[in-house]
Design an enzyme around this catalytic site. Structure first.
Site, PDB file in Angstrom:
ATOM      1  N   ASP A 156     -10.816  25.711 -69.736  1.00  0.00           N
ATOM      2  CA  ASP A 156     -11.919  25.857 -68.794  1.00  0.00           C
ATOM      3  C   ASP A 156     -11.768  27.020 -67.823  1.00  0.00           C
ATOM      4  O   ASP A 156     -12.351  27.021 -66.745  1.00  0.00           O
ATOM      5  CB  ASP A 156     -12.046  24.556 -67.990  1.00  0.00           C
ATOM      6  CG  ASP A 156     -10.702  24.107 -67.430  1.00  0.00           C
ATOM      7  OD1 ASP A 156      -9.831  24.975 -67.220  1.00  0.00           O
ATOM      8  OD2 ASP A 156     -10.523  22.898 -67.224  1.00  0.00           O
ATOM      9  N   GLU A 164      -9.669  21.199 -76.274  1.00  0.00           N
ATOM     10  CA  GLU A 164      -9.768  20.434 -75.013  1.00  0.00           C
ATOM     11  C   GLU A 164     -11.216  20.435 -74.518  1.00  0.00           C
ATOM     12  O   GLU A 164     -11.504  20.693 -73.339  1.00  0.00           O
ATOM     13  CB  GLU A 164      -8.819  20.990 -73.950  1.00  0.00           C
ATOM     14  CG  GLU A 164      -8.500  20.007 -72.840  1.00  0.00           C
ATOM     15  CD  GLU A 164      -7.580  20.595 -71.777  1.00  0.00           C
ATOM     16  OE1 GLU A 164      -7.963  21.563 -71.110  1.00  0.00           O
ATOM     17  OE2 GLU A 164      -6.472  20.070 -71.614  1.00  0.00           O
ATOM     18  N   GLU A 166     -13.847  25.631 -62.797  1.00  0.00           N
ATOM     19  CA  GLU A 166     -13.555  25.116 -64.137  1.00  0.00           C
ATOM     20  C   GLU A 166     -14.626  24.174 -64.695  1.00  0.00           C
ATOM     21  O   GLU A 166     -14.912  24.192 -65.891  1.00  0.00           O
ATOM     22  CB  GLU A 166     -12.186  24.421 -64.161  1.00  0.00           C
ATOM     23  CG  GLU A 166     -11.000  25.375 -64.075  1.00  0.00           C
ATOM     24  CD  GLU A 166     -10.574  25.680 -62.647  1.00  0.00           C
ATOM     25  OE1 GLU A 166     -11.335  25.343 -61.712  1.00  0.00           O
ATOM     26  OE2 GLU A 166      -9.492  26.253 -62.464  1.00  0.00           O
ATOM     27  N   HIS A 221      -1.918  24.762 -56.841  1.00  0.00           N
ATOM     28  CA  HIS A 221      -2.547  26.076 -57.039  1.00  0.00           C
ATOM     29  C   HIS A 221      -4.072  26.043 -57.028  1.00  0.00           C
ATOM     30  O   HIS A 221      -4.705  27.086 -56.977  1.00  0.00           O
ATOM     31  CB  HIS A 221      -2.080  26.707 -58.359  1.00  0.00           C
ATOM     32  CG  HIS A 221      -2.663  26.058 -59.587  1.00  0.00           C
ATOM     33  ND1 HIS A 221      -3.814  26.488 -60.176  1.00  0.00           N
ATOM     34  CD2 HIS A 221      -2.259  24.994 -60.297  1.00  0.00           C
ATOM     35  CE1 HIS A 221      -4.086  25.725 -61.230  1.00  0.00           C
ATOM     36  NE2 HIS A 221      -3.161  24.803 -61.318  1.00  0.00           N
ATOM     37  N   ARG A 263      -7.876  26.313 -56.709  1.00  0.00           N
ATOM     38  CA  ARG A 263      -8.699  27.166 -55.859  1.00  0.00           C
ATOM     39  C   ARG A 263      -9.382  26.383 -54.730  1.00  0.00           C
ATOM     40  O   ARG A 263      -9.456  26.832 -53.600  1.00  0.00           O
ATOM     41  CB  ARG A 263      -9.751  27.851 -56.738  1.00  0.00           C
ATOM     42  CG  ARG A 263     -10.583  28.906 -56.076  1.00  0.00           C
ATOM     43  CD  ARG A 263     -11.506  29.545 -57.102  1.00  0.00           C
ATOM     44  NE  ARG A 263     -10.805  30.433 -58.006  1.00  0.00           N
ATOM     45  CZ  ARG A 263     -10.776  31.770 -57.901  1.00  0.00           C
ATOM     46  NH1 ARG A 263     -11.420  32.365 -56.936  1.00  0.00           N
ATOM     47  NH2 ARG A 263     -10.114  32.498 -58.771  1.00  0.00           N
ATOM     48  N   HIS A 297       3.392  29.029 -57.400  1.00  0.00           N
ATOM     49  CA  HIS A 297       2.476  29.842 -58.199  1.00  0.00           C
ATOM     50  C   HIS A 297       2.531  31.295 -57.732  1.00  0.00           C
ATOM     51  O   HIS A 297       2.785  31.574 -56.567  1.00  0.00           O
ATOM     52  CB  HIS A 297       1.052  29.293 -58.001  1.00  0.00           C
ATOM     53  CG  HIS A 297       0.114  29.591 -59.116  1.00  0.00           C
ATOM     54  ND1 HIS A 297      -0.661  30.714 -59.132  1.00  0.00           N
ATOM     55  CD2 HIS A 297      -0.164  28.918 -60.264  1.00  0.00           C
ATOM     56  CE1 HIS A 297      -1.393  30.713 -60.235  1.00  0.00           C
ATOM     57  NE2 HIS A 297      -1.113  29.637 -60.947  1.00  0.00           N
TER      58      HIS A 297
HETATM   59  N1  UDP Z   1       4.346  24.812 -65.831  1.00  0.00           N
HETATM   60  C1  UDP Z   1       5.385  25.676 -66.174  1.00  0.00           C
HETATM   61  N2  UDP Z   1       6.147  26.211 -65.173  1.00  0.00           N
HETATM   62  C2  UDP Z   1       5.929  25.931 -63.846  1.00  0.00           C
HETATM   63  C3  UDP Z   1       4.861  25.068 -63.513  1.00  0.00           C
HETATM   64  C4  UDP Z   1       4.084  24.529 -64.527  1.00  0.00           C
HETATM   65  O1  UDP Z   1       5.617  25.939 -67.351  1.00  0.00           O
HETATM   66  O2  UDP Z   1       6.652  26.454 -62.994  1.00  0.00           O
HETATM   67  C5  UDP Z   1       3.500  24.262 -66.902  1.00  0.00           C
HETATM   68  C6  UDP Z   1       3.245  22.768 -66.875  1.00  0.00           C
HETATM   69  O3  UDP Z   1       4.218  22.069 -67.611  1.00  0.00           O
HETATM   70  C7  UDP Z   1       1.865  22.649 -67.496  1.00  0.00           C
HETATM   71  C8  UDP Z   1       1.188  23.945 -67.113  1.00  0.00           C
HETATM   72  O4  UDP Z   1       2.217  24.840 -66.746  1.00  0.00           O
HETATM   73  O5  UDP Z   1       1.924  22.590 -68.904  1.00  0.00           O
HETATM   74  C9  UDP Z   1       0.251  23.705 -65.952  1.00  0.00           C
HETATM   75  O6  UDP Z   1      -0.193  24.917 -65.465  1.00  0.00           O
HETATM   76  P1  UDP Z   1      -1.044  25.011 -64.136  1.00  0.00           P
HETATM   77  O7  UDP Z   1      -0.681  23.895 -63.220  1.00  0.00           O
HETATM   78  O8  UDP Z   1      -0.885  26.407 -63.670  1.00  0.00           O
HETATM   79  O9  UDP Z   1      -2.541  24.899 -64.632  1.00  0.00           O
HETATM   80  P2  UDP Z   1      -3.524  23.676 -64.903  1.00  0.00           P
HETATM   81  O10 UDP Z   1      -2.857  22.749 -65.866  1.00  0.00           O
HETATM   82  O11 UDP Z   1      -3.826  23.047 -63.580  1.00  0.00           O
HETATM   83  O12 UDP Z   1      -4.711  24.315 -65.499  1.00  0.00           O
END
Ligand code: UDP
Length: 382
Positions: free
Chosen positions: A97, A119, A133, A210, A212, A243
């Protein structure tokens, strides 16, 4: 006949979730896999490609500090179009998304290339949260030829929006494929500070933030809550892989400076992060992917959001929505630390999101789209 399938992705979570599908495409005799990264997240994306052994064929390199969403969208359209023309894929895969997904799916549609959306069907029900998103997902559903819904809940969301049921397959979430694959590798920590945390055997509060819509005041409140928790529970390691976004850093880091039991790290490679999740006591996050992964590792997850497009683990009792109010964060974490019964109730391992076979189901459904073979039986949580 070999079918050319182009996977387009731009951020860390997309990379993690498309990696198992790219590997399955590479192993399939009827497909040629072409990968395009937009580079929306630069280093965090490279980290993931490396761990899964994926070398992108094309890099649109759209990242620029402080760019607007519209600027980003315009760049993706502009730089992707010639690649679509050049490569002439039989289908394009997008995942999730992000703005990369919305732009890439419209660009492929305009070129009359079928879009496969991994997804598909997640909905929070609030167009402004998560922003942008929720809108990106809904836009992408309009141009998609094959919707790969992770769960029956997401399938139902699509059908409610009058999407043709024949175009929807329930696959499970590919993040669980990625997680199981990575946990099995049992990669050691390369950061000596994390190796020390592991050796100490002390409890861990793992925090990621992280989103927004939490930028600014809400995120500063998260930082203040972390300070109070670190002071109240000196035995705990509070670990924050922070982040790359400077807006996130400026909001949170000043609040937690100088605390001996707070460890701030750069974004971790996926192997290290999954290992850390595995040894965490409590996970406090606003991440989508972490909400899906941590429950399958039996970790209680407190989600700093007011709604979620991932209700399955909330229903299963391992994820709780707590919002971003400082007092509430302190109270909810404290409850899990102080009340063993509350902790026990939230730490049952559940797998509502996948069983590790989502990539195989996805690739079978893509093949079936072209009249090759049949779809596999749909994912149902065990
Ligand atoms: N993740 C990672 N390293 C980190 C933090 C998160 O590999 O330092 C992985 C986590 O296991 C998950 C993904 O990144 O699979 C989540 O990413 P993020 O939180 O940035 O995005 P969202 O899932 O909210 O879209």
């Amino acid at each position: 006949m070999t079918l050319r399938i182009m996977t387009i992705y731009g951020t860390r979570p997309e990379a993690i979730k498309v990696a198992p599908v790219i590997k399955a495409l590479e192993a399939h005799p009827d497909f040629e896999s072409v990968t395009v990264v937009t580079g929306q997240h630069r280093e965090m994306l490279d980290q993931v490609n490396e761990i899964f052994g994926i070398v992108p064929d094309h890099d649109l390199d759209v990242f620029a500090h402080g760019q607007t969403l519209n600027g980003l969208m315009a760049k993706v359209f502009d730089r992707l179009d010639p690649v679509l023309v050049d490569v002439a894929p039989d289908a394009v895969i997008v995942q999730g998304d992000t703005s990369t997904v919305a732009a890439a799916s419209i660009a492929a549609f305009y070129r009359r290339i079928p879009v496969v959306h991994i997804e598909a069907g997640l909905r929070s029900g609030d167009i402004n949260s998560p922003f942008p998103e929720e809108a990106n997902r809904k836009l992408t559903s309009q141009t998609t030829a094959l919707h790969l819904a992770p769960t029956s809940t997401s399938q139902a969301n699509l059908l409610r929006e009058a999407i043709d049921p024949a175009t929807v397959a329930v696959t499970g979430n590919t993040v669980i494929d990625a997680l199981l694959h990575t946990v099995k590798q049992d990669l050691a920590f390369t950061d000596p500070r994390l190796a020390e945390v592991e050796a100490s055997g002390r409890p861990v509060l793992l925090v990621t933030t992280h989103r927004r819509e939490n930028w600014g005041g809400a995120m500063e409140g998260v930082g203040r809550a972390l300070r109070r928790l670190a002071e109240a529970y000196p035995d705990f390691h509070v670990i924050l892989p922070v982040h790359r976004n400077p807006i996130v850093r400026e909001a949170v880091l000043p609040q937690i400076e100088g605390l001996p039991n707070v460890l701030v790290t750069e974004p971790m490679a996926y192997g290290e992060f999954t290992r850390l999740m595995g040894l965490s006591t409590i996970v406090l996050t606003d991440s989508g992917g972490v909400q899906e992964e941590a429950p399958s590792l039996g970790k209680p997850v407190l989600v700093m959001r007011d709604n979620t497009e991932r209700p399955e683990a909330v229903s299963a009792g391992t994820v709780k929505l707590i919002g971003t109010d400082e007092e509430r964060i302190v109270a909810e974490v404290s409850r899990l630390v102080d009340d063993p019964a509350a902790y026990e109730a939230m730490s049952q391992a559940v797998n509502p999101y996948g069983d590790g076979l989502a990539a195989d189901r996805s690739v079978a459904a893509i093949a079936a789209l072209f009249g090759i073979g049949e779809r596999l039986p749909e994912f149902t949580p065990r």
